[in-house]
Design a protein around this motif. Structure first.
Motif, PDB file in Angstrom:
ATOM      1  N   GLU A   1       0.862  -1.173   0.000  1.00  0.00           N
ATOM      2  CA  GLU A   1       0.000   0.000   0.000  1.00  0.00           C
ATOM      3  C   GLU A   1       0.903   1.229   0.000  1.00  0.00           C
ATOM      4  O   GLU A   1       2.106   1.138   0.294  1.00  0.00           O
ATOM      5  N   PRO A   2       0.367   2.417  -0.342  1.00  0.00           N
ATOM      6  CA  PRO A   2       1.195   3.621  -0.278  1.00  0.00           C
ATOM      7  C   PRO A   2       1.760   3.812   1.128  1.00  0.00           C
ATOM      8  O   PRO A   2       1.063   3.621   2.127  1.00  0.00           O
ATOM      9  N   CYS A   3       3.037   4.184   1.205  1.00  0.00           N
ATOM     10  CA  CYS A   3       3.692   4.369   2.492  1.00  0.00           C
ATOM     11  C   CYS A   3       4.923   5.239   2.274  1.00  0.00           C
ATOM     12  O   CYS A   3       5.401   5.383   1.141  1.00  0.00           O
ATOM     13  N   PRO A   4       5.461   5.836   3.333  1.00  0.00           N
ATOM     14  CA  PRO A   4       6.638   6.693   3.170  1.00  0.00           C
ATOM     15  C   PRO A   4       7.824   5.987   2.520  1.00  0.00           C
ATOM     16  O   PRO A   4       8.554   6.601   1.728  1.00  0.00           O
ATOM     17  N   ALA A   5       8.021   4.706   2.822  1.00  0.00           N
ATOM     18  CA  ALA A   5       9.153   3.988   2.228  1.00  0.00           C
ATOM     19  C   ALA A   5       9.016   3.893   0.712  1.00  0.00           C
ATOM     20  O   ALA A   5      10.015   3.928  -0.016  1.00  0.00           O
ATOM     21  N   LEU A   6       7.781   3.777   0.221  1.00  0.00           N
ATOM     22  CA  LEU A   6       7.567   3.696  -1.216  1.00  0.00           C
ATOM     23  C   LEU A   6       7.960   5.010  -1.888  1.00  0.00           C
ATOM     24  O   LEU A   6       8.601   5.013  -2.947  1.00  0.00           O
ATOM     25  N   THR A   7       7.604   6.117  -1.284  1.00  0.00           N
ATOM     26  CA  THR A   7       7.997   7.414  -1.827  1.00  0.00           C
ATOM     27  C   THR A   7       9.509   7.578  -1.797  1.00  0.00           C
ATOM     28  O   THR A   7      10.111   8.081  -2.761  1.00  0.00           O
ATOM     29  N   ASP A   8      10.146   7.139  -0.728  1.00  0.00           N
ATOM     30  CA  ASP A   8      11.605   7.208  -0.644  1.00  0.00           C
ATOM     31  C   ASP A   8      12.261   6.397  -1.762  1.00  0.00           C
ATOM     32  O   ASP A   8      13.236   6.835  -2.370  1.00  0.00           O
ATOM     33  N   LEU A   9      11.732   5.209  -2.016  1.00  0.00           N
ATOM     34  CA  LEU A   9      12.281   4.376  -3.082  1.00  0.00           C
ATOM     35  C   LEU A   9      12.237   5.084  -4.428  1.00  0.00           C
ATOM     36  O   LEU A   9      13.179   4.998  -5.222  1.00  0.00           O
ATOM     37  N   ALA A  10      11.132   5.746  -4.695  1.00  0.00           N
ATOM     38  CA  ALA A  10      10.901   6.345  -6.010  1.00  0.00           C
ATOM     39  C   ALA A  10      11.552   7.709  -6.181  1.00  0.00           C
ATOM     40  O   ALA A  10      11.487   8.280  -7.275  1.00  0.00           O
ATOM     41  N   ARG A  11      12.212   8.220  -5.144  1.00  0.00           N
ATOM     42  CA  ARG A  11      12.734   9.584  -5.188  1.00  0.00           C
ATOM     43  C   ARG A  11      13.672   9.790  -6.378  1.00  0.00           C
ATOM     44  O   ARG A  11      14.705   9.129  -6.502  1.00  0.00           O
TER      45      ARG A  11
ATOM     46  N   ALA B   1       9.647  11.156  -9.635  1.00  0.00           N
ATOM     47  CA  ALA B   1      10.044  10.127 -10.603  1.00  0.00           C
ATOM     48  C   ALA B   1       9.760  10.611 -12.019  1.00  0.00           C
ATOM     49  O   ALA B   1       8.755  11.289 -12.272  1.00  0.00           O
ATOM     50  N   LYS B   2      10.620  10.246 -12.945  1.00  0.00           N
ATOM     51  CA  LYS B   2      10.489  10.738 -14.319  1.00  0.00           C
ATOM     52  C   LYS B   2       9.508   9.919 -15.150  1.00  0.00           C
ATOM     53  O   LYS B   2       8.844  10.443 -16.040  1.00  0.00           O
ATOM     54  N   ARG B   3       9.441   8.616 -14.901  1.00  0.00           N
ATOM     55  CA  ARG B   3       8.525   7.751 -15.653  1.00  0.00           C
ATOM     56  C   ARG B   3       7.966   6.699 -14.720  1.00  0.00           C
ATOM     57  O   ARG B   3       8.688   6.174 -13.858  1.00  0.00           O
ATOM     58  N   LEU B   4       6.693   6.379 -14.907  1.00  0.00           N
ATOM     59  CA  LEU B   4       5.991   5.381 -14.102  1.00  0.00           C
ATOM     60  C   LEU B   4       5.603   4.207 -14.984  1.00  0.00           C
ATOM     61  O   LEU B   4       5.001   4.393 -16.046  1.00  0.00           O
ATOM     62  N   LEU B   5       5.951   3.014 -14.542  1.00  0.00           N
ATOM     63  CA  LEU B   5       5.502   1.786 -15.197  1.00  0.00           C
ATOM     64  C   LEU B   5       4.521   1.101 -14.251  1.00  0.00           C
ATOM     65  O   LEU B   5       4.904   0.584 -13.204  1.00  0.00           O
ATOM     66  N   LEU B   6       3.232   1.114 -14.618  1.00  0.00           N
ATOM     67  CA  LEU B   6       2.219   0.435 -13.818  1.00  0.00           C
ATOM     68  C   LEU B   6       2.234  -1.047 -14.148  1.00  0.00           C
ATOM     69  O   LEU B   6       2.151  -1.443 -15.311  1.00  0.00           O
ATOM     70  N   THR B   7       2.307  -1.864 -13.106  1.00  0.00           N
ATOM     71  CA  THR B   7       2.423  -3.304 -13.309  1.00  0.00           C
ATOM     72  C   THR B   7       1.562  -4.033 -12.288  1.00  0.00           C
ATOM     73  O   THR B   7       0.963  -3.414 -11.413  1.00  0.00           O
ATOM     74  N   HIS B   8       1.454  -5.383 -12.451  1.00  0.00           N
ATOM     75  CA  HIS B   8       0.726  -6.174 -11.454  1.00  0.00           C
ATOM     76  C   HIS B   8      -0.703  -5.665 -11.322  1.00  0.00           C
ATOM     77  O   HIS B   8      -1.253  -5.528 -10.227  1.00  0.00           O
ATOM     78  N   LEU B   9      -1.364  -5.360 -12.456  1.00  0.00           N
ATOM     79  CA  LEU B   9      -2.701  -4.770 -12.428  1.00  0.00           C
ATOM     80  C   LEU B   9      -3.733  -5.762 -11.889  1.00  0.00           C
ATOM     81  O   LEU B   9      -3.753  -6.934 -12.283  1.00  0.00           O
ATOM     82  N   ALA B  10      -4.585  -5.268 -11.015  1.00  0.00           N
ATOM     83  CA  ALA B  10      -5.674  -6.079 -10.488  1.00  0.00           C
ATOM     84  C   ALA B  10      -6.564  -6.562 -11.625  1.00  0.00           C
ATOM     85  O   ALA B  10      -6.730  -5.884 -12.646  1.00  0.00           O
ATOM     86  N   LEU B  11      -7.171  -7.735 -11.434  1.00  0.00           N
ATOM     87  CA  LEU B  11      -8.030  -8.302 -12.468  1.00  0.00           C
ATOM     88  C   LEU B  11      -9.185  -7.370 -12.822  1.00  0.00           C
ATOM     89  O   LEU B  11      -9.665  -7.370 -13.963  1.00  0.00           O
ATOM     90  N   ALA B  12      -9.615  -6.559 -11.876  1.00  0.00           N
ATOM     91  CA  ALA B  12     -10.755  -5.664 -12.112  1.00  0.00           C
ATOM     92  C   ALA B  12     -10.395  -4.445 -12.957  1.00  0.00           C
ATOM     93  O   ALA B  12     -11.284  -3.718 -13.401  1.00  0.00           O
TER      94      ALA B  12
ATOM     95  N   THR C   1      -1.812  -0.959  -4.028  1.00  0.00           N
ATOM     96  CA  THR C   1      -1.828   0.418  -4.502  1.00  0.00           C
ATOM     97  C   THR C   1      -2.729   0.525  -5.726  1.00  0.00           C
ATOM     98  O   THR C   1      -2.693  -0.357  -6.601  1.00  0.00           O
ATOM     99  N   THR C   2      -3.509   1.569  -5.815  1.00  0.00           N
ATOM    100  CA  THR C   2      -4.311   1.830  -7.010  1.00  0.00           C
ATOM    101  C   THR C   2      -3.450   2.535  -8.055  1.00  0.00           C
ATOM    102  O   THR C   2      -2.406   3.124  -7.721  1.00  0.00           O
TER     103      THR C   2
ATOM    104  N   SER D   1      -9.526  -0.072  -6.061  1.00  0.00           N
ATOM    105  CA  SER D   1      -9.976   0.953  -5.121  1.00  0.00           C
ATOM    106  C   SER D   1      -9.094   0.876  -3.879  1.00  0.00           C
ATOM    107  O   SER D   1      -8.568  -0.184  -3.542  1.00  0.00           O
ATOM    108  N   PRO D   2      -8.886   1.981  -3.183  1.00  0.00           N
ATOM    109  CA  PRO D   2      -7.963   1.990  -2.047  1.00  0.00           C
ATOM    110  C   PRO D   2      -8.311   0.932  -1.001  1.00  0.00           C
ATOM    111  O   PRO D   2      -9.471   0.792  -0.600  1.00  0.00           O
ATOM    112  N   ASN D   3      -7.307   0.174  -0.610  1.00  0.00           N
ATOM    113  CA  ASN D   3      -7.470  -0.784   0.483  1.00  0.00           C
ATOM    114  C   ASN D   3      -6.105  -1.099   1.064  1.00  0.00           C
ATOM    115  O   ASN D   3      -5.094  -0.545   0.645  1.00  0.00           O
TER     116      ASN D   3
END
Length: 242
Positions: free
Chosen positions: A159-169, A202-213, A188-189, A182-184
């Motif tokens: 889920e979104p968390c401070p460590a995730l933002t740090d990773l993507a810096r 971050a300069k580019r985002l690759l969305l992956t692991h998309l939920a079946l929905a 991550t949505t 949906s948020p849960n």
């Protein structure tokens, strides 16, 4: 630095769609991030498993780690197979031993065992890997890979968390899961991934692991970050940023 998507399906593989796995390379250094179901076969499209420098496992859910069994069978049945370093959550090797033989130290004989913790660092060739503990339903880690000319971040599942933002810096490429529509808790949505990317610069985002929905062809765009939807075989190179 290059990244090739070996697979990105969840929660199970489908024809032509292996689960999560990514090949990161810089020169003759090759690091595989996650090895979900079907990714070991996909990897062999690009190189021999014996050429892999290190294998990094974000967490032990099958769609990210099931092909540890395939890697083990390869190592056990390949003459002079190299003892590849494998990084994973605490206890990963013991669990793999139990699946392979019931209870032994077999894994230690075929792999070089490393257990991850928050801020764990490892260096191979020109690449430095830094792990961050993220928020998932089991112990999980994202990773940042710094190379001579590029920075890459991978979320694992979280889920979104401070460590995730740090990773993507300031990452040149941020590979982020979109495992929920949906948020849960624990995932991550697409919108949250985009907002994290923007907050981190971050300069580019690759969305992956998309939920079946989620329909990958109908995802809303978020101004402020260039976004791509992952698919098997997709290639990113730091020589062609943007």
């Amino acid at each position: 630095m290059n990244l090739t998507v070996l697979g990105c399906a969840t929660p199970y593989p489908r024809p032509g769609q292996p689960c999560s796995g990514y090949l990161v390379s810089e020169g003759d250094t090759y690091v595989v991030l996650d090895c979900g179901s079907g990714t070991f076969a996909a990897l062999q499209t690009y190189l021999d498993p014996g050429e892999v420098t290190a294998l990094w496992i974000s967490h032990l859910h099958p769609d990210h780690s099931a092909d540890l069994l395939a890697w083990s069978n390869w190592a056990l049945n390949t003459e002079n197979a190299p003892r590849i370093p494998v990084y994973g959550p605490p206890g990963w090797a013991r669990r793999l031993d139990q699946m392979l033989t019931g209870d032994s130290a077999l894994v230690d004989g075929i792999f070089e065992i490393h257990e991850l913790c928050d801020h764990h660092m490892a260096a191979y060739g020109p690449l430095t890997l830094t792990a961050r503990a993220v928020e998932h339903s089991v112990p999980g880690f994202g990773v940042r890979i710094d190379g001579p000319n590029a920075r890459l971040a991978y979320s694992g599942d979280t889920e979104p968390c401070p460590a995730l933002t740090d990773l993507a810096r300031d990452a040149d490429l941020f590979v982020c899961e979109a495992g929920t529509a949906s948020p849960n808790r624990y995932h991550t949505t697409p919108e949250q991934a985009a907002h994290t990317a923007i907050a981190a610069g971050a300069k580019r985002l690759l969305l992956t692991h998309l939920a079946l929905a989620l329909d990958p062809h109908a995802l809303p765009t978020t101004p402020g970050v260039a976004t791509t939807i992952a698919e098997p075989g997709w290639l990113w190179s730091s020589d062609q940023r943007g």
